[in-house]
Design a protein around this motif. Structure first.
Motif, PDB file in Angstrom:
ATOM      1  N   PRO A   2       0.803  -1.500  -0.014  1.00 17.67           N
ATOM      2  CA  PRO A   2      -0.298   0.186   0.037  1.00 17.67           C
ATOM      3  C   PRO A   2       0.760   1.156  -0.019  1.00 17.67           C
ATOM      4  O   PRO A   2       0.714   2.482  -0.510  1.00 17.67           O
ATOM      5  CB  PRO A   2      -1.324  -0.455   0.705  1.00 17.67           C
ATOM      6  N   HIS A   3       1.908   1.162   0.646  1.00 19.01           N
ATOM      7  CA  HIS A   3       2.900   2.556   0.620  1.00 19.01           C
ATOM      8  C   HIS A   3       3.856   3.327  -0.964  1.00 19.01           C
ATOM      9  O   HIS A   3       3.856   4.198  -0.886  1.00 19.01           O
ATOM     10  CB  HIS A   3       4.200   2.371   1.614  1.00 19.01           C
ATOM     11  N   ARG A   4       3.843   1.511  -1.506  1.00 18.81           N
ATOM     12  CA  ARG A   4       3.637   2.413  -3.103  1.00 18.81           C
ATOM     13  C   ARG A   4       2.821   3.071  -3.891  1.00 18.81           C
ATOM     14  O   ARG A   4       2.759   3.583  -5.165  1.00 18.81           O
ATOM     15  CB  ARG A   4       4.691   1.105  -3.918  1.00 18.81           C
ATOM     16  N   ASP A   5       0.624   2.598  -3.233  1.00 21.40           N
ATOM     17  CA  ASP A   5       0.015   2.877  -3.918  1.00 21.40           C
ATOM     18  C   ASP A   5       0.027   4.762  -4.171  1.00 21.40           C
ATOM     19  O   ASP A   5       0.182   5.438  -3.634  1.00 21.40           O
ATOM     20  CB  ASP A   5      -1.167   2.371  -3.587  1.00 21.40           C
ATOM     21  N   PRO A   6       0.428   5.604  -5.099  1.00 17.40           N
ATOM     22  CA  PRO A   6       0.080   7.286  -5.638  1.00 17.40           C
ATOM     23  C   PRO A   6      -1.371   7.279  -4.763  1.00 17.40           C
ATOM     24  O   PRO A   6      -1.326   8.641  -3.779  1.00 17.40           O
ATOM     25  CB  PRO A   6      -0.664   6.894  -6.909  1.00 17.40           C
ATOM     26  N   THR A   7      -2.470   6.323  -4.924  1.00 17.43           N
ATOM     27  CA  THR A   7      -3.684   7.427  -4.496  1.00 17.43           C
ATOM     28  C   THR A   7      -3.396   7.262  -2.436  1.00 17.43           C
ATOM     29  O   THR A   7      -3.803   7.891  -2.073  1.00 17.43           O
ATOM     30  CB  THR A   7      -4.867   5.967  -4.318  1.00 17.43           C
ATOM     31  N   TYR A   8      -2.987   6.111  -2.705  1.00 17.97           N
ATOM     32  CA  TYR A   8      -2.485   6.249  -0.192  1.00 17.97           C
ATOM     33  C   TYR A   8      -1.821   7.151  -0.560  1.00 17.97           C
ATOM     34  O   TYR A   8      -2.087   7.637   0.610  1.00 17.97           O
ATOM     35  CB  TYR A   8      -2.243   4.394  -0.431  1.00 17.97           C
ATOM     36  N   ILE A   9      -0.426   7.026  -0.792  1.00 15.91           N
ATOM     37  CA  ILE A   9       0.409   8.129  -0.595  1.00 15.91           C
ATOM     38  C   ILE A   9      -0.200   9.298  -0.391  1.00 15.91           C
ATOM     39  O   ILE A   9      -0.225   9.906   0.628  1.00 15.91           O
ATOM     40  CB  ILE A   9       1.445   7.994  -1.261  1.00 15.91           C
ATOM     41  N   VAL A  10      -0.884   9.597  -1.525  1.00 13.19           N
ATOM     42  CA  VAL A  10      -2.033  11.096  -1.962  1.00 13.19           C
ATOM     43  C   VAL A  10      -2.999  11.327  -0.466  1.00 13.19           C
ATOM     44  O   VAL A  10      -2.839  12.243   0.267  1.00 13.19           O
ATOM     45  CB  VAL A  10      -2.238  11.343  -2.891  1.00 13.19           C
ATOM     46  N   ILE A  62       3.175  18.056   1.770  1.00  9.91           N
ATOM     47  CA  ILE A  62       2.093  18.083   0.515  1.00  9.91           C
ATOM     48  C   ILE A  62       2.410  18.285  -0.201  1.00  9.91           C
ATOM     49  O   ILE A  62       2.013  18.059  -1.416  1.00  9.91           O
ATOM     50  CB  ILE A  62       0.926  18.548   1.780  1.00  9.91           C
ATOM     51  N   CYS A  63       3.277  19.746  -0.454  1.00 11.29           N
ATOM     52  CA  CYS A  63       3.279  20.212  -2.366  1.00 11.29           C
ATOM     53  C   CYS A  63       4.345  18.932  -2.813  1.00 11.29           C
ATOM     54  O   CYS A  63       4.559  18.969  -3.941  1.00 11.29           O
ATOM     55  CB  CYS A  63       4.268  22.079  -1.669  1.00 11.29           C
ATOM     56  N   ARG A  64       5.324  18.408  -1.771  1.00  6.93           N
ATOM     57  CA  ARG A  64       6.469  17.717  -2.971  1.00  6.93           C
ATOM     58  C   ARG A  64       5.827  16.810  -3.514  1.00  6.93           C
ATOM     59  O   ARG A  64       5.444  15.859  -4.940  1.00  6.93           O
ATOM     60  CB  ARG A  64       7.265  16.976  -1.851  1.00  6.93           C
ATOM     61  N   ILE A  65       4.005  15.706  -2.648  1.00  7.94           N
ATOM     62  CA  ILE A  65       3.241  14.506  -3.288  1.00  7.94           C
ATOM     63  C   ILE A  65       3.201  15.187  -3.935  1.00  7.94           C
ATOM     64  O   ILE A  65       2.513  14.083  -5.222  1.00  7.94           O
ATOM     65  CB  ILE A  65       3.044  13.792  -1.442  1.00  7.94           C
ATOM     66  N   LEU A  66       2.045  16.034  -3.854  1.00  8.96           N
ATOM     67  CA  LEU A  66       1.041  16.328  -5.300  1.00  8.96           C
ATOM     68  C   LEU A  66       1.588  16.988  -5.659  1.00  8.96           C
ATOM     69  O   LEU A  66       1.352  16.636  -7.222  1.00  8.96           O
ATOM     70  CB  LEU A  66      -0.123  17.204  -4.037  1.00  8.96           C
ATOM     71  N   SER A  67       2.634  17.526  -5.992  1.00 12.05           N
ATOM     72  CA  SER A  67       3.204  17.472  -7.754  1.00 12.05           C
ATOM     73  C   SER A  67       3.614  16.354  -8.107  1.00 12.05           C
ATOM     74  O   SER A  67       4.112  16.360  -9.266  1.00 12.05           O
ATOM     75  CB  SER A  67       4.980  19.373  -7.113  1.00 12.05           C
ATOM     76  N   GLY A  68       4.774  15.542  -7.636  1.00  9.45           N
ATOM     77  CA  GLY A  68       5.125  14.768  -7.533  1.00  9.45           C
ATOM     78  C   GLY A  68       4.199  13.675  -8.455  1.00  9.45           C
ATOM     79  O   GLY A  68       3.830  12.613  -9.541  1.00  9.45           O
TER      80      GLY A  68
END
Length: 73
Positions: A2-10, A62-68
């Motif tokens: 789950p920690h690699r799933d982009p939706t889970y991370i966001v 938050i900014c870093r994750i969302l931009s990625g």
């Protein structure tokens, strides 16, 4: 995993803000500085809300994750 799933991370990184964006009355949510958001809700207008867990590090994350995430989508 789950920690690699982009939706889970966001969803995880946005958790401190979920109390606001889960409310259907929320029209706008702005992070203006660490520990505070400007919240605009239908029928209530805009107000500043203290969010202590929204530290500078949390805002930067938050900014870093969302931009990625945006560049992947």
């Amino acid at each position: 995993m789950p920690h690699r799933d982009p939706t889970y991370i966001v969803e995880t990184v946005l958790q401190p803000l979920s109390q606001f964006y889960d409310d259907p009355r929320t029209v706008e949510l702005r992070m203006v500085r660490a520990g505070q958001v400007i919240l605009d809700r239908r029928g209530e207008g805009k107000r500043i809300v203290e969010v202590p867990e929204l530290t500078l590090a949390a805002v930067e994350n938050i900014c870093r994750i969302l931009s990625g995430h945006a560049s992947v989508a």
